[in-house]
Motif scaffolding. Sequence first.
Motif, PDB file in Angstrom:
ATOM      1  N   PHE A  67       1.050  -1.767   0.008  1.00 49.50           N
ATOM      2  CA  PHE A  67       0.364  -0.049  -0.207  1.00 49.50           C
ATOM      3  C   PHE A  67       1.249   1.370  -0.365  1.00 49.50           C
ATOM      4  O   PHE A  67       1.258   1.458   0.970  1.00 49.50           O
ATOM      5  CB  PHE A  67      -1.187  -0.403   1.354  1.00 49.50           C
ATOM      6  CG  PHE A  67      -1.955  -0.942   1.460  1.00 49.50           C
ATOM      7  CD1 PHE A  67      -1.653  -2.145  -0.042  1.00 49.50           C
ATOM      8  CD2 PHE A  67      -3.252  -0.382   1.605  1.00 49.50           C
ATOM      9  CE1 PHE A  67      -3.226  -2.823   0.311  1.00 49.50           C
ATOM     10  CE2 PHE A  67      -4.158  -1.054   2.131  1.00 49.50           C
ATOM     11  CZ  PHE A  67      -4.191  -2.417   1.148  1.00 49.50           C
ATOM     12  N   THR A  68       1.257   1.606  -0.890  1.00 50.43           N
ATOM     13  CA  THR A  68       2.124   2.907  -1.431  1.00 50.43           C
ATOM     14  C   THR A  68       1.100   4.248  -0.962  1.00 50.43           C
ATOM     15  O   THR A  68      -0.204   4.315  -1.219  1.00 50.43           O
ATOM     16  CB  THR A  68       2.638   3.035  -2.671  1.00 50.43           C
ATOM     17  OG1 THR A  68       1.607   3.429  -3.321  1.00 50.43           O
ATOM     18  CG2 THR A  68       3.137   1.662  -3.203  1.00 50.43           C
ATOM     19  N   SER A  70      -0.875   7.354   1.788  1.00 49.27           N
ATOM     20  CA  SER A  70      -1.837   7.517   2.391  1.00 49.27           C
ATOM     21  C   SER A  70      -3.041   7.138   2.422  1.00 49.27           C
ATOM     22  O   SER A  70      -3.371   6.289   1.212  1.00 49.27           O
ATOM     23  CB  SER A  70      -1.907   9.106   2.834  1.00 49.27           C
ATOM     24  OG  SER A  70      -2.958   9.324   1.604  1.00 49.27           O
ATOM     25  N   TRP A  71      -3.539   6.740   3.192  1.00 45.05           N
ATOM     26  CA  TRP A  71      -5.185   5.941   3.350  1.00 45.05           C
ATOM     27  C   TRP A  71      -5.805   6.848   2.282  1.00 45.05           C
ATOM     28  O   TRP A  71      -6.259   6.427   1.665  1.00 45.05           O
ATOM     29  CB  TRP A  71      -6.227   6.065   4.479  1.00 45.05           C
ATOM     30  CG  TRP A  71      -5.726   4.533   5.169  1.00 45.05           C
ATOM     31  CD1 TRP A  71      -4.408   5.225   6.206  1.00 45.05           C
ATOM     32  CD2 TRP A  71      -5.648   3.489   4.848  1.00 45.05           C
ATOM     33  NE1 TRP A  71      -4.583   3.147   6.699  1.00 45.05           N
ATOM     34  CE2 TRP A  71      -5.492   2.278   5.835  1.00 45.05           C
ATOM     35  CE3 TRP A  71      -6.653   2.823   4.235  1.00 45.05           C
ATOM     36  CZ2 TRP A  71      -5.523   1.036   5.363  1.00 45.05           C
ATOM     37  CZ3 TRP A  71      -7.359   1.770   4.206  1.00 45.05           C
ATOM     38  CH2 TRP A  71      -6.819   0.853   4.805  1.00 45.05           C
ATOM     39  N   ARG A  74      -4.201   6.164  -1.297  1.00 40.48           N
ATOM     40  CA  ARG A  74      -2.756   4.570  -1.820  1.00 40.48           C
ATOM     41  C   ARG A  74      -2.802   3.857  -2.863  1.00 40.48           C
ATOM     42  O   ARG A  74      -4.235   3.690  -3.517  1.00 40.48           O
ATOM     43  CB  ARG A  74      -3.528   3.930  -0.662  1.00 40.48           C
ATOM     44  CG  ARG A  74      -4.886   3.318  -0.642  1.00 40.48           C
ATOM     45  CD  ARG A  74      -5.334   2.686   0.733  1.00 40.48           C
ATOM     46  NE  ARG A  74      -6.663   2.016   1.325  1.00 40.48           N
ATOM     47  CZ  ARG A  74      -7.143   2.123   1.456  1.00 40.48           C
ATOM     48  NH1 ARG A  74      -8.031   3.093   1.494  1.00 40.48           N
ATOM     49  NH2 ARG A  74      -8.433   1.197   1.000  1.00 40.48           N
ATOM     50  N   HIS A  76      -1.900   0.598  -4.132  1.00 39.70           N
ATOM     51  CA  HIS A  76      -1.369  -0.870  -4.398  1.00 39.70           C
ATOM     52  C   HIS A  76      -0.637  -1.230  -5.641  1.00 39.70           C
ATOM     53  O   HIS A  76      -0.838  -0.539  -6.968  1.00 39.70           O
ATOM     54  CB  HIS A  76      -2.678  -1.526  -4.492  1.00 39.70           C
ATOM     55  CG  HIS A  76      -3.855  -1.644  -3.456  1.00 39.70           C
ATOM     56  ND1 HIS A  76      -4.626  -2.376  -2.819  1.00 39.70           N
ATOM     57  CD2 HIS A  76      -3.831  -0.407  -2.666  1.00 39.70           C
ATOM     58  CE1 HIS A  76      -5.021  -1.457  -1.757  1.00 39.70           C
ATOM     59  NE2 HIS A  76      -5.121  -0.786  -1.303  1.00 39.70           N
ATOM     60  N   ASP A  88       4.355  -1.049   3.549  1.00 39.06           N
ATOM     61  CA  ASP A  88       3.011   0.062   3.242  1.00 39.06           C
ATOM     62  C   ASP A  88       3.404   1.385   3.700  1.00 39.06           C
ATOM     63  O   ASP A  88       4.809   1.546   4.677  1.00 39.06           O
ATOM     64  CB  ASP A  88       1.393  -0.415   3.862  1.00 39.06           C
ATOM     65  CG  ASP A  88       1.623  -1.807   3.805  1.00 39.06           C
ATOM     66  OD1 ASP A  88       1.995  -3.099   2.513  1.00 39.06           O
ATOM     67  OD2 ASP A  88       0.972  -2.762   4.956  1.00 39.06           O
ATOM     68  N   PHE A  89       2.715   2.256   2.965  1.00 39.18           N
ATOM     69  CA  PHE A  89       2.860   3.781   3.673  1.00 39.18           C
ATOM     70  C   PHE A  89       4.008   4.108   2.814  1.00 39.18           C
ATOM     71  O   PHE A  89       4.901   4.983   4.541  1.00 39.18           O
ATOM     72  CB  PHE A  89       2.027   3.423   5.198  1.00 39.18           C
ATOM     73  CG  PHE A  89       1.274   3.014   5.460  1.00 39.18           C
ATOM     74  CD1 PHE A  89      -0.170   3.687   4.185  1.00 39.18           C
ATOM     75  CD2 PHE A  89       1.034   2.349   6.360  1.00 39.18           C
ATOM     76  CE1 PHE A  89      -1.036   2.479   5.267  1.00 39.18           C
ATOM     77  CE2 PHE A  89      -0.206   1.436   6.907  1.00 39.18           C
ATOM     78  CZ  PHE A  89      -1.372   1.898   6.155  1.00 39.18           C
TER      79      PHE A  89
END
Length: 256
Positions: A67-68, A70-71, A74, A76, A88-89
Amino acid sequence: MTDGTAEETRVDCHVKVLSDAVVDRAVAAGLDAIVYAPHFTRLPEIRRRAAAHSNEELLVVPAREVFTGSWRDRKHVLAIGLEEPVPDFIPLEAAMAEFERQGAAVLAPHPEFATVSVTEADLRRYGDVIDAVEIFNPKHLPSHNRRARELAELLSYPAFTSSYAHLPSSVGIACTTFETAINSESDLVTTLEDGVPRRIVHHDGRRRWQTTAAELAHLCYENTWKKVDRLFLSGTEPTHPSHIAYDGRFDDVSVY
């Protein structure tokens, strides 16, 4: 799993669930391999589970859907053949650089789907890193699949498909049939990086739409109270860049 003389290998290129029942379902569906990439699970644990469930009939390939960003934005990206964990993140460019450094095969799942996917601009930018684009996914509506196929054709990417199974019942709804034998993780990485010819196979009709409805309902569930719990109530995820397992290597690019 294929034997050494097989000329085709049927692969579900992305599943989120793994159990004895999932393996049985995959074998019954005629699959030779599945790519197992659960959310928020570190690579060593994914590898352990994959090895425990591989057998003579089914190869389970470990992978990471990172998951690159931010929420809120993001993207994938699915990496197969990683030697070292990637959290992730972190920004998309940081993840891509790490995948390239490690020589992983890189897939673009569900392009331009919702707020969780790479865009046309990303596909253009990372044409030398991304090895294939997903053109069918049962979580998609027909318009999403048409757009995904359009992107792959426009940018001359090899295609792949998957069940993107978050539910065991979805396994086997779609597969990519490669015109080569695949008996290991490294075989699959080479197959993807070399652009080996393949066919896209998926169910249509009632079973497809039942799968779509069930998976979309699960998507809504994942992105409501579970999301809040994950972000604010459950502490640091195992794949968060600040987790001790990453030894501070990604602290300077963490988005949180």
